[in-house]
Design a protein around this motif. Structure first.
Motif, PDB file in Angstrom:
ATOM      1  N   VAL A  79       0.889  -1.354   0.000  1.00  0.00           N
ATOM      2  CA  VAL A  79      -0.108  -0.169   0.043  1.00  0.00           C
ATOM      3  C   VAL A  79       0.895   1.190   0.154  1.00  0.00           C
ATOM      4  N   SER A  80       0.408   2.405  -0.532  1.00  0.00           N
ATOM      5  CA  SER A  80       1.138   3.482  -0.577  1.00  0.00           C
ATOM      6  C   SER A  80       0.928   4.331   0.752  1.00  0.00           C
ATOM      7  N   GLU A  81       1.555   5.372   1.002  1.00  0.00           N
ATOM      8  CA  GLU A  81       1.453   6.033   2.075  1.00  0.00           C
ATOM      9  C   GLU A  81       0.156   6.875   2.275  1.00  0.00           C
ATOM     10  N   ASP A  82      -0.183   7.442   1.078  1.00  0.00           N
ATOM     11  CA  ASP A  82      -1.421   8.035   1.008  1.00  0.00           C
ATOM     12  C   ASP A  82      -2.720   7.395   1.010  1.00  0.00           C
ATOM     13  N   ASP A  83      -2.554   5.682   0.959  1.00  0.00           N
ATOM     14  CA  ASP A  83      -3.604   5.068   1.295  1.00  0.00           C
ATOM     15  C   ASP A  83      -4.215   5.025   2.271  1.00  0.00           C
ATOM     16  N   GLU A  84      -5.409   4.406   2.515  1.00  0.00           N
ATOM     17  CA  GLU A  84      -6.109   4.350   3.929  1.00  0.00           C
ATOM     18  C   GLU A  84      -5.132   3.195   4.756  1.00  0.00           C
ATOM     19  N   LEU A  85      -5.217   3.572   5.902  1.00  0.00           N
ATOM     20  CA  LEU A  85      -4.361   2.929   6.850  1.00  0.00           C
ATOM     21  C   LEU A  85      -4.966   1.506   7.072  1.00  0.00           C
ATOM     22  N   PRO A  86      -3.775   0.495   6.992  1.00  0.00           N
ATOM     23  CA  PRO A  86      -4.529  -0.933   7.066  1.00  0.00           C
ATOM     24  C   PRO A  86      -5.026  -1.093   8.807  1.00  0.00           C
ATOM     25  N   PRO A  87      -5.991  -1.738   8.784  1.00  0.00           N
ATOM     26  CA  PRO A  87      -6.929  -2.095  10.107  1.00  0.00           C
ATOM     27  C   PRO A  87      -5.887  -2.102  11.255  1.00  0.00           C
ATOM     28  N   LEU A  88      -4.775  -2.889  11.066  1.00  0.00           N
ATOM     29  CA  LEU A  88      -3.628  -3.411  11.973  1.00  0.00           C
ATOM     30  C   LEU A  88      -3.281  -2.148  12.554  1.00  0.00           C
ATOM     31  N   TYR A  89      -3.069  -1.300  11.964  1.00  0.00           N
ATOM     32  CA  TYR A  89      -2.343   0.022  12.416  1.00  0.00           C
ATOM     33  C   TYR A  89      -3.393   1.099  13.221  1.00  0.00           C
ATOM     34  N   LEU A  90      -4.519   0.924  13.186  1.00  0.00           N
ATOM     35  CA  LEU A  90      -5.592   1.756  13.550  1.00  0.00           C
ATOM     36  C   LEU A  90      -5.232   1.743  15.287  1.00  0.00           C
ATOM     37  N   PRO A  91      -5.607   2.896  15.936  1.00  0.00           N
ATOM     38  CA  PRO A  91      -5.207   3.172  17.310  1.00  0.00           C
ATOM     39  C   PRO A  91      -5.877   1.765  18.208  1.00  0.00           C
ATOM     40  N   GLY A  92      -5.214   1.281  18.861  1.00  0.00           N
ATOM     41  CA  GLY A  92      -5.618   0.310  19.804  1.00  0.00           C
ATOM     42  C   GLY A  92      -5.714  -1.159  19.356  1.00  0.00           C
ATOM     43  N   VAL A  93      -5.535  -1.389  17.868  1.00  0.00           N
ATOM     44  CA  VAL A  93      -5.553  -2.835  17.308  1.00  0.00           C
ATOM     45  C   VAL A  93      -4.402  -3.708  17.722  1.00  0.00           C
ATOM     46  N   VAL A  94      -3.113  -3.063  17.409  1.00  0.00           N
ATOM     47  CA  VAL A  94      -2.057  -3.694  17.861  1.00  0.00           C
ATOM     48  C   VAL A  94      -2.102  -4.170  19.315  1.00  0.00           C
ATOM     49  N   GLU A  95      -2.482  -3.143  20.189  1.00  0.00           N
ATOM     50  CA  GLU A  95      -2.459  -3.288  21.745  1.00  0.00           C
ATOM     51  C   GLU A  95      -3.594  -4.525  22.024  1.00  0.00           C
ATOM     52  N   SER A  96      -4.388  -4.499  21.400  1.00  0.00           N
ATOM     53  CA  SER A  96      -5.756  -5.411  21.566  1.00  0.00           C
ATOM     54  C   SER A  96      -5.111  -6.918  21.477  1.00  0.00           C
ATOM     55  N   MET A  97      -4.268  -6.927  20.475  1.00  0.00           N
ATOM     56  CA  MET A  97      -3.852  -8.531  20.365  1.00  0.00           C
ATOM     57  C   MET A  97      -2.679  -9.066  21.137  1.00  0.00           C
ATOM     58  N   TRP A  98      -1.794  -8.036  21.098  1.00  0.00           N
ATOM     59  CA  TRP A  98      -0.390  -8.318  21.675  1.00  0.00           C
ATOM     60  C   TRP A  98      -0.490  -7.851  23.122  1.00  0.00           C
ATOM     61  N   GLY A  99      -1.416  -6.887  23.638  1.00  0.00           N
ATOM     62  CA  GLY A  99      -1.512  -6.486  25.009  1.00  0.00           C
ATOM     63  C   GLY A  99      -1.662  -7.291  26.181  1.00  0.00           C
ATOM     64  N   GLY A 100      -2.652  -8.620  25.904  1.00  0.00           N
ATOM     65  CA  GLY A 100      -2.789  -9.463  26.874  1.00  0.00           C
ATOM     66  C   GLY A 100      -1.385  -9.895  27.144  1.00  0.00           C
ATOM     67  N   GLN A 101      -0.495 -10.468  26.434  1.00  0.00           N
ATOM     68  CA  GLN A 101       0.753 -11.072  27.004  1.00  0.00           C
ATOM     69  C   GLN A 101       1.631 -10.060  27.738  1.00  0.00           C
ATOM     70  N   VAL A 102       1.793  -8.682  27.205  1.00  0.00           N
ATOM     71  CA  VAL A 102       2.407  -7.841  28.139  1.00  0.00           C
ATOM     72  C   VAL A 102       1.770  -7.698  29.488  1.00  0.00           C
ATOM     73  N   ARG A 103       0.372  -7.731  29.449  1.00  0.00           N
ATOM     74  CA  ARG A 103      -0.137  -7.588  31.099  1.00  0.00           C
ATOM     75  C   ARG A 103       0.139  -9.091  31.901  1.00  0.00           C
ATOM     76  N   SER A 104       0.052 -10.198  30.997  1.00  0.00           N
ATOM     77  CA  SER A 104       0.427 -11.157  31.719  1.00  0.00           C
ATOM     78  C   SER A 104       1.785 -11.208  32.373  1.00  0.00           C
ATOM     79  N   LEU A 105       2.776 -10.898  31.491  1.00  0.00           N
ATOM     80  CA  LEU A 105       3.945 -10.678  31.898  1.00  0.00           C
ATOM     81  C   LEU A 105       4.167  -9.957  33.238  1.00  0.00           C
ATOM     82  N   ALA A 106       3.552  -8.864  33.234  1.00  0.00           N
ATOM     83  CA  ALA A 106       3.667  -7.838  34.347  1.00  0.00           C
ATOM     84  C   ALA A 106       2.975  -8.477  35.350  1.00  0.00           C
TER      85      ALA A 106
END
Length: 367
Positions: free
Chosen positions: A185-212
């Motif tokens: 995708v180009s930089e001017d294209d619509e942002l892929p869903p993965l990089y929308l606010p909160g998406v990465v955190e929702s997928m990997w954040g559980g393991q961060v909290r579990s480690l903590a």
């Protein structure tokens, strides 16, 4: 012997299907396939097994439930169709059938998953008296089993860094992996869903909290960061052709912050060919990919995991390992208490049973 249904035969599912067929302690009784080109075919054809199994692929979920398997191995893509996947999983679990799966990455640390995904699956388990276990390589192994092993070698910990660094050039999955990560995708294209606010955190954040929680600390916040790299030159690879100005690499992370500093990082560095993002981290020793844990503490600990195969590309070898994370746990999960199973619930010595196949069950290598 456990009676097992394989649900999907994609990049991971075809490898779990081969493992189920090959093991003497598991009996394949059903296969779910969604594509018309796969329905009606013998399971052996769908995973390059050299002898027919007599098990024919179907898209009829009710018919598979009627087989009364002990366990379903669920590897169907869920991240792009979460509500549909919750409905499928709930139906299976409520019927009293245990499930192990590699999709639905929100559930790799189930105690920290959002209510929207955890609660309906908990209710289904309670209704059917069944158990659900979700894991894989990442999220999964690198952020739990590997990091737990590394932490056991330190007496003091300052920071934890978990990384997947992988060249996806030879991974033939532009439809999901390529699109989800935004390759091409180009930089001017619509942002892929993965990089929308909160998406990465929702997928990997559980393991961060579990480690903590395991470390006995309370984080100030869990946040995400992303950075994309756009190529100035054309890049041709199996995944796709990337034209000048399009994205050919990305690094994203979920970070746990304590007292104003990042103490836990789960990071991906993914690219298409070594020409992409040459200034970012690469796997050591010329490997295509690595799952790495670095503990900055006393002492410093670094553990690197590489997977390979005599015929397949390392990205495919990674899919085999992803499948192994749940197929190897089938027997334990079938005896587990009702409800959601986390990796820390399973004794690691309990998931090696059945791994050494007899020579007469050795399959031909896929070509």
């Amino acid at each position: 012997m456990r009676r097992v249904v394989q649900f999907s035969t994609g990049n991971v599912g075809r490898h779990s299907l081969r493992a189920i067929i090959g093991r003497s302690d598991l009996e394949l009784v059903g296969v779910h396939a969604s594509g018309p080109s796969k329905i009606g075919r013998d399971a052996a054809e769908l995973c390059d097994w050299n002898e027919p199994t007599g098990v024919i692929a179907t898209d009829d979920v009710d018919a598979l439930i009627a087989l009364r398997p002990d366990c379903v191995v669920y590897t169907a893509l869920a991240e792009t169709r979460p509500m549909e996947a919750i409905e499928e999983l709930s139906k299976i679990l409520a019927a009293g059938i245990d499930v192990v799966g590699t999709s639905f990455v929100w559930m790799a640390a189930p105690r920290y998953a959002g209510d929207w995904v955890r609660e309906p699956l908990e209710k289904a388990c309670a209704a059917g008296g069944s158990s659900l276990y979700i894991n894989g390589i990442d999220p999964g192994y690198s952020g739990d089993t590997l990091v737990h092993t590394a932490l056991s070698l330190a007496t003091r910990v300052a920071t934890i860094t978990v990384q997947e660094i992988f060249d996806y050039a030879n991974y033939d999955d532009a439809e999901y992996t390529g699109a989800a990560m935004g390759f091409g995708v180009s930089e001017d294209d619509e942002l892929p869903p993965l990089y929308l606010p909160g998406v990465v955190e929702s997928m990997w954040g559980g393991q961060v909290r579990s480690l903590a929680d395991g470390l006995g600390i309370t984080l100030d916040e869990v946040r995400q960061r992303t950075e994309r790299w756009f190529t100035p030159e054309r890049i041709d690879c199996t995944m796709m052709t990337v034209h000048p100005g399009q994205m050919a690499a990305v690094r994203f992370a979920t970070e746990g912050v304590l007292d104003g500093r990042v103490v836990i990082t789960l990071e991906h560095v993914n690219r298409l060919t070594a020409a992409a993002a040459p200034e970012w981290d690469f796997p050591p020793d010329g490997h295509v990919g690595v799952h790495r844990v670095v503990i900055d503490g006393d002492p410093r600990v670094e553990v690197n995991t590489h997977v390979s195969h005599p015929v397949l590309d390392p990205t495919d070898a990674g899919c085999i390992s992803t499948a192994a994370r749940v197929v190897n746990a089938i027997d334990w999960v079938c005896d587990a208490p009702v409800g959601l199973v986390a990796v820390e619930d399973i004794p690691q010595a309990a998931i090696i049973k059945g791994l050494m196949w007899a020579p007469d069950r050795e399959p031909q290598l896929p070509v």
